[in-house]
Design a protein around this motif. Structure first.
Motif, PDB file in Angstrom:
ATOM      1  N   UNK A   1     -23.897  24.586  -7.228  1.00 23.11           N
ATOM      2  CA  UNK A   1     -24.210  23.478  -6.219  1.00 23.11           C
ATOM      3  C   UNK A   1     -23.316  23.808  -5.072  1.00 23.11           C
ATOM      4  N   UNK A   2     -23.826  23.846  -3.907  1.00 17.98           N
ATOM      5  CA  UNK A   2     -22.915  23.935  -2.552  1.00 17.98           C
ATOM      6  C   UNK A   2     -22.365  22.725  -2.395  1.00 17.98           C
ATOM      7  N   UNK A   3     -21.129  22.838  -2.021  1.00 17.16           N
ATOM      8  CA  UNK A   3     -20.331  21.402  -1.686  1.00 17.16           C
ATOM      9  C   UNK A   3     -21.001  20.650  -0.387  1.00 17.16           C
ATOM     10  N   UNK A   4     -20.841  19.437  -0.297  1.00 22.87           N
ATOM     11  CA  UNK A   4     -21.026  18.776   0.902  1.00 22.87           C
ATOM     12  C   UNK A   4     -20.474  19.102   2.248  1.00 22.87           C
ATOM     13  N   UNK A   5     -20.946  19.212   3.211  1.00 25.48           N
ATOM     14  CA  UNK A   5     -20.129  19.776   4.444  1.00 25.48           C
ATOM     15  C   UNK A   5     -18.898  19.030   4.835  1.00 25.48           C
ATOM     16  N   UNK A   6     -19.168  17.683   4.519  1.00 24.77           N
ATOM     17  CA  UNK A   6     -17.900  16.816   4.787  1.00 24.77           C
ATOM     18  C   UNK A   6     -16.472  17.211   3.997  1.00 24.77           C
ATOM     19  N   UNK A   7     -17.092  17.622   2.813  1.00 22.51           N
ATOM     20  CA  UNK A   7     -15.785  18.223   1.741  1.00 22.51           C
ATOM     21  C   UNK A   7     -15.255  19.443   2.276  1.00 22.51           C
TER      22      UNK A   7
ATOM     23  N   UNK B   1     -15.480  20.938   5.073  1.00 19.21           N
ATOM     24  CA  UNK B   1     -14.823  20.793   6.433  1.00 19.21           C
ATOM     25  C   UNK B   1     -13.292  20.325   6.362  1.00 19.21           C
ATOM     26  N   UNK B   2     -13.293  19.352   5.303  1.00 17.97           N
ATOM     27  CA  UNK B   2     -11.975  18.570   5.231  1.00 17.97           C
ATOM     28  C   UNK B   2     -11.253  19.540   4.558  1.00 17.97           C
ATOM     29  N   UNK B   3     -11.505  20.568   3.587  1.00 15.59           N
ATOM     30  CA  UNK B   3     -10.748  21.582   3.048  1.00 15.59           C
ATOM     31  C   UNK B   3     -10.484  22.798   3.956  1.00 15.59           C
ATOM     32  N   UNK B   4     -11.437  23.007   4.478  1.00 17.22           N
ATOM     33  CA  UNK B   4     -11.423  24.498   5.252  1.00 17.22           C
ATOM     34  C   UNK B   4     -10.346  24.300   6.497  1.00 17.22           C
ATOM     35  N   UNK B   5     -10.366  23.104   7.287  1.00 14.77           N
ATOM     36  CA  UNK B   5      -9.643  23.075   8.432  1.00 14.77           C
ATOM     37  C   UNK B   5      -7.925  22.939   8.167  1.00 14.77           C
ATOM     38  N   UNK B   6      -7.528  22.370   7.095  1.00 18.12           N
ATOM     39  CA  UNK B   6      -6.093  22.437   6.999  1.00 18.12           C
ATOM     40  C   UNK B   6      -5.920  23.823   6.293  1.00 18.12           C
ATOM     41  N   UNK B   7      -6.621  24.501   5.706  1.00 18.65           N
ATOM     42  CA  UNK B   7      -6.435  25.912   5.243  1.00 18.65           C
ATOM     43  C   UNK B   7      -6.351  26.649   6.251  1.00 18.65           C
ATOM     44  N   UNK B   8      -7.059  26.503   7.438  1.00 19.47           N
ATOM     45  CA  UNK B   8      -7.205  27.450   8.548  1.00 19.47           C
ATOM     46  C   UNK B   8      -5.915  27.295   9.347  1.00 19.47           C
ATOM     47  N   UNK B   9      -5.406  26.107   9.314  1.00 16.65           N
ATOM     48  CA  UNK B   9      -3.924  25.963  10.018  1.00 16.65           C
ATOM     49  C   UNK B   9      -2.853  26.406   9.006  1.00 16.65           C
ATOM     50  N   UNK B  10      -2.911  26.438   7.752  1.00 18.03           N
ATOM     51  CA  UNK B  10      -1.857  26.852   6.901  1.00 18.03           C
ATOM     52  C   UNK B  10      -1.712  28.367   7.079  1.00 18.03           C
ATOM     53  N   UNK B  11      -3.154  29.064   6.950  1.00 16.94           N
ATOM     54  CA  UNK B  11      -3.008  30.554   6.878  1.00 16.94           C
ATOM     55  C   UNK B  11      -2.605  30.939   8.252  1.00 16.94           C
ATOM     56  N   UNK B  12      -3.036  30.444   9.298  1.00 12.02           N
ATOM     57  CA  UNK B  12      -2.482  30.744  10.662  1.00 12.02           C
ATOM     58  C   UNK B  12      -0.977  30.620  10.984  1.00 12.02           C
ATOM     59  N   UNK B  13      -0.494  29.450  10.326  1.00 12.98           N
ATOM     60  CA  UNK B  13       1.022  29.260  10.330  1.00 12.98           C
ATOM     61  C   UNK B  13       1.876  30.379   9.693  1.00 12.98           C
ATOM     62  N   UNK B  14       1.129  30.595   8.531  1.00  9.07           N
ATOM     63  CA  UNK B  14       1.844  31.752   7.449  1.00  9.07           C
ATOM     64  C   UNK B  14       1.775  33.006   8.301  1.00  9.07           C
ATOM     65  N   UNK B  15       0.569  33.469   8.782  1.00 11.38           N
ATOM     66  CA  UNK B  15       0.457  34.722   9.311  1.00 11.38           C
ATOM     67  C   UNK B  15       1.288  34.788  10.636  1.00 11.38           C
TER      68      UNK B  15
END
Length: 281
Positions: free
Chosen positions: A132-138, A140-154
């Protein structure tokens, strides 16, 4: 009464119940399958029912010999699932509608066969939640901080290697080009698939419960680290070979390579954890 005898005795009502389920979800399931096909984040959905079926196949001997008895409170679970489907339809909330299918199947299992058989069916039924695909609100809530973390680490790793680079949010600025860390590079796509596969893999290699939890939780840092490597590799290519080298074929190939690396790490960890573990499915 054994499970096989119960199937024979209740086959008419079972077929009728499954027909009603098919009618109720005649639009819901095809729409979900269409999202699996169109959205790369959920392409693993095609594999989930197959793995759930395999779990059933693995327990076929136990299921065939299990003593079953109808448990009427299971009908209340079915009613709960139908209510969930109705609420999801009224609110146009797809996750609620789609996940209600798992609730109804669980309720039918309890009603027709009882709690003892339900315990044997729990893993295959619960595993269907991964389709079952996750609701987009969940999402996006997970994807955004992950993007920032991956960007900082890289960025930190690139700077250590002498690459001149600046960061603005999830945007990486190099002297020759600008790169954006999108959702696909955040690790969320491989994270969802990797967790689903980690759960299946932990049962295939017969780990203890504690080791299964370790393996499944390890899928999170593995997915994030693998995608950070993807961003770092893209940054090196853009710095030393130009922006074109980091686009096109490489970008698509890097996505597959990253998931392959994550799978290798997960299998390696599973092999390590399986040492001395003799627990059966």
């Amino acid at each position: 009464m054994t499970f096989c005898e119960s199937l024979q005795q209740n086959r008419t009502w079972l077929l009728f119940s499954l027909l009603l389920v098919a009618v109720l979800y005649r639009g819901v399931v095809p729409d979900m399958v269409r999202q699996w096909y169109e959205d790369p984040n959920y392409s693993h959905g095609f594999v989930v029912p197959l793995l759930a079926s395999f779990f059933l196949y693995e327990r076929r001997a136990e299921l065939a010999e299990a003593q079953v008895a109808s448990w009427w409170p299971g009908f209340l679970v079915v009613i709960l699932g139908v209510g969930q489907l109705l609420l999801g339809w009224l609110a146009t909330e797809y996750f609620t509608m789609r996940s209600s299918l798992v609730v109804i199947l669980a309720g039918l299992t309890l009603f027709f066969f009882g709690r003892r058989l339900f315990r044997l069916m729990l893993l295959p039924l619960a595993y269907l939640v991964f389709m079952v695909p996750l609701p987009y609100i969940i999402y996006d809530t997970v994807a955004f901080p992950l993007k920032l973390f991956v960007t900082k680490a890289s960025i930190g790793f690139l700077k250590l290697c002498g690459v001149v680079v600046l960061r603005e949010g999830n945007v990486i600025q190099l002297p020759s080009t600008t790169l954006e860390v999108a959702d696909a590079c955040s690790g969320i796509r491989s994270l969802i698939s990797l967790i689903a596969l980690a759960v299946a893999y932990s049962f295939f290699i017969r780990l203890t419960t504690a080791r299964r939890v370790v393996l499944v939780l390890a899928a999170i840092p593995i997915a994030v680290a693998a995608n950070a490597l993807r961003v770092i590799g893209t940054g090196f290519l853009a710095q030393y070979w130009g922006a074109r080298a980091a686009e096109g074929f490489f970008h698509e190939f890097a996505g597959l390579a990253v998931f392959a690396v994550a799978m290798v790490l997960m299998v390696s960890l599973g092999t390590f954890l399986s040492r001395g573990s003799g627990r059966s499915l």
